[in-house]
Design an enzyme around this catalytic site. Structure first.
Site, mmCIF file in Angstrom:
data_model
loop_
_atom_site.group_PDB
_atom_site.id
_atom_site.type_symbol
_atom_site.label_atom_id
_atom_site.label_comp_id
_atom_site.label_asym_id
_atom_site.label_seq_id
_atom_site.Cartn_x
_atom_site.Cartn_y
_atom_site.Cartn_z
ATOM 1 N N ASN A 4 0.828 -1.208 0.000
ATOM 2 C CA ASN A 4 0.000 0.000 0.000
ATOM 3 C C ASN A 4 0.864 1.260 0.000
ATOM 4 O O ASN A 4 0.580 2.234 -0.704
ATOM 5 C CB ASN A 4 -0.919 0.018 1.221
ATOM 6 C CG ASN A 4 -2.047 -0.993 1.137
ATOM 7 O OD1 ASN A 4 -2.278 -1.600 0.092
ATOM 8 N ND2 ASN A 4 -2.748 -1.198 2.233
ATOM 9 N N ARG A 10 -5.348 0.922 -13.429
ATOM 10 C CA ARG A 10 -3.997 1.153 -12.924
ATOM 11 C C ARG A 10 -3.306 -0.125 -12.456
ATOM 12 O O ARG A 10 -3.867 -0.905 -11.698
ATOM 13 C CB ARG A 10 -4.033 2.175 -11.780
ATOM 14 C CG ARG A 10 -2.664 2.579 -11.266
ATOM 15 C CD ARG A 10 -2.781 3.640 -10.217
ATOM 16 N NE ARG A 10 -3.218 4.913 -10.787
ATOM 17 C CZ ARG A 10 -3.908 5.824 -10.104
ATOM 18 N NH1 ARG A 10 -4.275 5.584 -8.865
ATOM 19 N NH2 ARG A 10 -4.259 6.964 -10.681
ATOM 20 N N HIS A 51 -15.615 1.625 -15.610
ATOM 21 C CA HIS A 51 -15.460 0.971 -14.313
ATOM 22 C C HIS A 51 -16.700 0.156 -13.942
ATOM 23 O O HIS A 51 -16.720 -0.538 -12.926
ATOM 24 C CB HIS A 51 -15.184 2.051 -13.251
ATOM 25 C CG HIS A 51 -14.687 1.533 -11.947
ATOM 26 N ND1 HIS A 51 -15.417 1.614 -10.788
ATOM 27 C CD2 HIS A 51 -13.527 0.920 -11.610
ATOM 28 C CE1 HIS A 51 -14.730 1.090 -9.786
ATOM 29 N NE2 HIS A 51 -13.580 0.659 -10.252
ATOM 30 N N TYR A 59 -11.992 -9.929 -1.512
ATOM 31 C CA TYR A 59 -12.717 -8.665 -1.414
ATOM 32 C C TYR A 59 -14.190 -8.942 -1.152
ATOM 33 O O TYR A 59 -14.760 -9.879 -1.703
ATOM 34 C CB TYR A 59 -12.630 -7.871 -2.721
ATOM 35 C CG TYR A 59 -11.264 -7.378 -3.123
ATOM 36 C CD1 TYR A 59 -10.106 -7.762 -2.447
ATOM 37 C CD2 TYR A 59 -11.120 -6.514 -4.199
ATOM 38 C CE1 TYR A 59 -8.868 -7.309 -2.829
ATOM 39 C CE2 TYR A 59 -9.871 -6.043 -4.598
ATOM 40 C CZ TYR A 59 -8.751 -6.448 -3.911
ATOM 41 O OH TYR A 59 -7.522 -5.989 -4.291
ATOM 42 N N ARG A 115 -14.267 2.556 3.852
ATOM 43 C CA ARG A 115 -13.069 1.731 4.028
ATOM 44 C C ARG A 115 -11.802 2.568 4.194
ATOM 45 O O ARG A 115 -11.016 2.337 5.097
ATOM 46 C CB ARG A 115 -12.881 0.791 2.831
ATOM 47 C CG ARG A 115 -11.746 -0.206 3.035
ATOM 48 C CD ARG A 115 -11.450 -0.978 1.759
ATOM 49 N NE ARG A 115 -10.672 -0.180 0.813
ATOM 50 C CZ ARG A 115 -10.598 -0.448 -0.485
ATOM 51 N NH1 ARG A 115 -11.292 -1.429 -0.993
ATOM 52 N NH2 ARG A 115 -9.855 0.296 -1.280
ATOM 53 N N HIS A 140 -15.174 -3.923 0.067
ATOM 54 C CA HIS A 140 -15.196 -3.346 -1.270
ATOM 55 C C HIS A 140 -16.617 -3.070 -1.768
ATOM 56 O O HIS A 140 -16.797 -2.515 -2.844
ATOM 57 C CB HIS A 140 -14.471 -4.294 -2.245
ATOM 58 C CG HIS A 140 -14.063 -3.671 -3.534
ATOM 59 N ND1 HIS A 140 -14.679 -3.971 -4.737
ATOM 60 C CD2 HIS A 140 -13.100 -2.759 -3.829
ATOM 61 C CE1 HIS A 140 -14.103 -3.282 -5.706
ATOM 62 N NE2 HIS A 140 -13.142 -2.538 -5.189
#
EC number: 2.7.4.1
Length: 681
Positions: free
Chosen positions: A41, A397, A427, A460, A556, A584
């Site tokens: 991260n 990405r 998306h 997730y 989150r 998620h």
């Protein structure tokens, strides 16, 4: 101040992940895994967020963020927080995790830990596996400082003596081969059958002088540079795939944004490396251990040190193969991953690929991977003569290269591949299957909050809706037409979609709750998303709070809203859940005078999602499914008093702890237990 800085809020999320590595209630290997997740991260945070701030400073751009904090101030604060967090990270590693792992026979051998009994094996491994692929680079007038790839492990070596040409070389760079594993298991005879591993860095350091015959290595120090990894592709390119391929290579050598060095590196070398990478001292991180923790985890097979395995449930009605169209024709199905299996989604595509009555399959792909079963099934469907259309977002990405491979596979199979809309990332998560039934065409749809990635579906939390609702299916069909063709904005019956109607509809739903509050009626808004940054929505929530609307936000990571501020947001509570699975799901709930409007979506409440991406937001109209989401996906998370954190009015996150009179409750654990006790129908 009304708005919290986005970058600082995101860093606070990373700190909440790091806190999991300290939690004694997690199994020890899972704690190590959280430590490594924190490293990954942090890498991305510097590659994208810090890099973006530094780029703005290089260009003398003034921040346009709602918080209005100057970029240089944000970078200084990030540096302060990141240095503290990295120091804490290595303290956890060195003084908690590694000692506890040794108790279970798991040991990581670093350079200072090498014993005499290890040396013969290390020597053989070095000369047979490492030395043939290592390229030492001397630093002299004819060998300037090399271009070193983003996040690569390297060594700076101090030397004495002369080389084969009689030159007095004092410094050299040794890049660690990226093709070699960073952690190598020692043979049983050296470890007594236990799990003993030696780091590649220790092997190279042990034999560093052997890379410079006739010279002596007087020092060898690890370092690692992090670079700007964001890609910029012009909107007027002729071929997006070709343009992206050209940009991908530059990602490895973007502007340096962070330098990590081993703690024992001399100050003189600190300054030398900072000069080479054009960095200030605030971007230097001296670490007490390996500088590349992201590749630290080995494959251990010790069940007691891991989370207890969980087997996702397949709803009973969907367990029979070759009947999915008959089952879906009767009612909608809701899948809550990873508690429910992702298998029914793959089964829908698998049956569609083989069913002679299926005429067409259309799907969006944001992150999937060339080895994905979904990609293979779509390719099979195309080869079987189905009209397969794939909307592939090449700009997802860090998945750009993978998505280019997916596009090539599907194109070679005969599928129609579209890269979406220039300037707007696609998306949305949608599957549309068109099937001939009784001389009519019937549509089957899957809509989701997460990606079509079977691996992610195990890690997730996400929702997926399988439906044949005529209006929803027609809306999905229109959105696919919008993505593949040209024309006016599609007028939809039930779905909201960005960048057209979603933001306005959300503003209207909030405004309606305000009107109900003014009329003295009960009100409640519950929003569960990954991030909340969009200023107009935040302002609307503030207005709703001031009108007396009760608001619960389950966020989150990034939250730019400040809760519990007198006169502004007293009625807003913000919490975050950080647990075994990465939260998620995107769910929007509005009490709406007791009629309960509930939506699932692919969109977070961020400007980029609402104005610069193609997103879908779909209603949950079936009363049973709506109740399931409200109880399990929202209220369940508001009850968590073990894995929850709450945000105060000062931008500080606090772990929620059960009181003496409360029973500890973990939302994710409840969902696993609930399905094992009472499998979904």
């Amino acid at each position: 101040m009304t708005y919290t800085n986005r970058e600082l809020s995101l860093f606070e999320f990373h700190k909440r992940v790091l806190a999991q590595a300290k939690d004694p209630n997690h199994p020890i290997l899972e704690r190590l895994n959280f430590l490594i997740i924190f490293s990954r991260n942090l890498d991305e945070f510097f590659e994208i967020r810090v890099a973006g701030l530094m780029k703005q400073m290089d260009l003398n751009l003034i921040t346009t963020a709602p918080d209005a904090i100057p970029n240089e101030v944000v970078i200084e604060k990030i540096s302060e927080l990141a240095h503290q967090a990295v120091e804490e990270q290595y303290q956890i590693l060195n003084y908690t995790l590694l000692p506890q792992l040794q108790h279970y026979g798991i040991r990581f051998i670093q350079y200072a830990d090498i014993l005499e009994k290890h040396k013969a094996w290390i020597k053989e491994y070095f000369f047979s596996q490492v030395q043939p692929v290592v390229t030492p680079i001397s630093l002299d007038p004819s060998h300037p400082f090399p271009r070193l790839a983003n996040k690569s492990l390297n060594f700076i070596v101090t030397l004495s003596g002369k080389d084969a040409f009689g030159r007095q070389i004092e410094l050299a760079i040794v890049p660690a081969p990226r093709s070699l594993p960073r952690v190598v298991r020692l043979p049983n005879e050296l470890s007594g059958g236990q799990e003993h591993y030696i780091l590649l860095s220790a092997i190279i350091q042990q034999h560093i002088s052997d890379l410079f015959p006739g010279m002596t290595a007087t020092g060898c120090y690890q370092f690692r540079v992090t670079r700007n990894a964001d890609l910029t592709v012009a909107e007027d390119v002729d071929d997006l795939a070709v343009a992206l391929k050209g940009e991908l290579s530059s990602r490895r050598f973007g502007r340096a944004v962070r330098l990590e060095v081993a703690k024992n590196t001399p100050e003189k070398l600190h300054q030398y490396l900072l000069e080479q990478f054009d960095l200030d001292p605030q971007h230097l991180y001296c670490v007490d251990g390996p500088v590349n923790l992201t590749r630290f985890l080995a494959n251990f097979d010790i069940a007691e040190l891991r989370f207890k395995p969980y087997q996702p449930i397949i709803p009973k009605a969907l367990r029979q193969t070759h009947q999915i169209f008959d089952v879906l024709s009767k009612r909608d199905f809701l899948l809550h991953h990873p508690f429910d299996s992702f298998a029914p989604v793959i089964q829908l595509l698998r049956e569609a690929a083989k069913d002679p009555n299926v005429l067409a399959i259309k799907q969006t792909l944001y992150r999937s991977g060339p080895d994905s079963e979904i990609v293979q099934v779509l390719a099979e469907a195309a080869r079987n003569g189905k009209e397969v259309t794939a909307i592939i977002e090449l700009r997802a990405r860090f998945d750009e290269e993978s998505n280019i491979s997916v596009a090539n596979i599907l194109q070679e199979a005969g599928a129609v591949v579209v890269y979406g809309i220039v300037g707007y990332k696609t998306h949305a998560k949608m599957i549309l299957v068109v099937r001939r039934e009784h001389d009519k065409l019937k549509r089957y749809v899957h809509l989701g909050t997460g990606n079509y990635h079977a691996g992610n579906a195990k890690m997730y939390t996400d929702y997926g809706l399988l439906t044949t609702d005529v209006d929803i299916c027609e809306d999905v069909h229109k959105i696919f037409q919008e993505l593949t063709g040209m024309g006016r904005m599609a007028k939809l019956k039930k779905l909201f979609h960005a960048p057209f109607t979603l933001h306005a509809q959300l503003m209207q739903l909030i405004e309606q709750e305000i009107e109900f509050a003014k009329a003295g009626k009960p009100t409640h808004i519950i929003i569960k998303v990954n991030a909340l940054t969009e200023p107009l929505l935040i302002a609307a929530l503030y207005k709703a709070s001031q009108a007396g609307v009760k608001i619960d936000l389950i966020i989150r990571s990034i939250c730019c809203l400040r809760p519990q501020v007198t006169g502004l947001s007293e009625n807003i509570r913000v919490r975050s859940i950080v647990g075994r699975f990465l939260e998620h799901t995107r769910v929007y709930y509005f009490l709406h005078d007791g009629e309960a409007k509930l939506y699932c979506s692919s969109a977070d409440w961020m400007g980029r999602n609402l104005f610069s991406r193609v997103e879908t937001c779909f209603p949950i109209e079936d009363k049973k499914l709506r109740k399931q989401i409200i109880e399990q996906g929202l209220l369940n998370y508001l009850k968590d008093n073990v894995r929850a954190w709450e945000l105060d009015q000062h931008d500080q996150w606090h772990p929620v702890q059960a009181t003496e009179n409360e029973t500890p409750f973990i939302a994710q654990q409840y969902l696993m237990d609930e399905r094992n006790i009472k499998p979904t129908a």
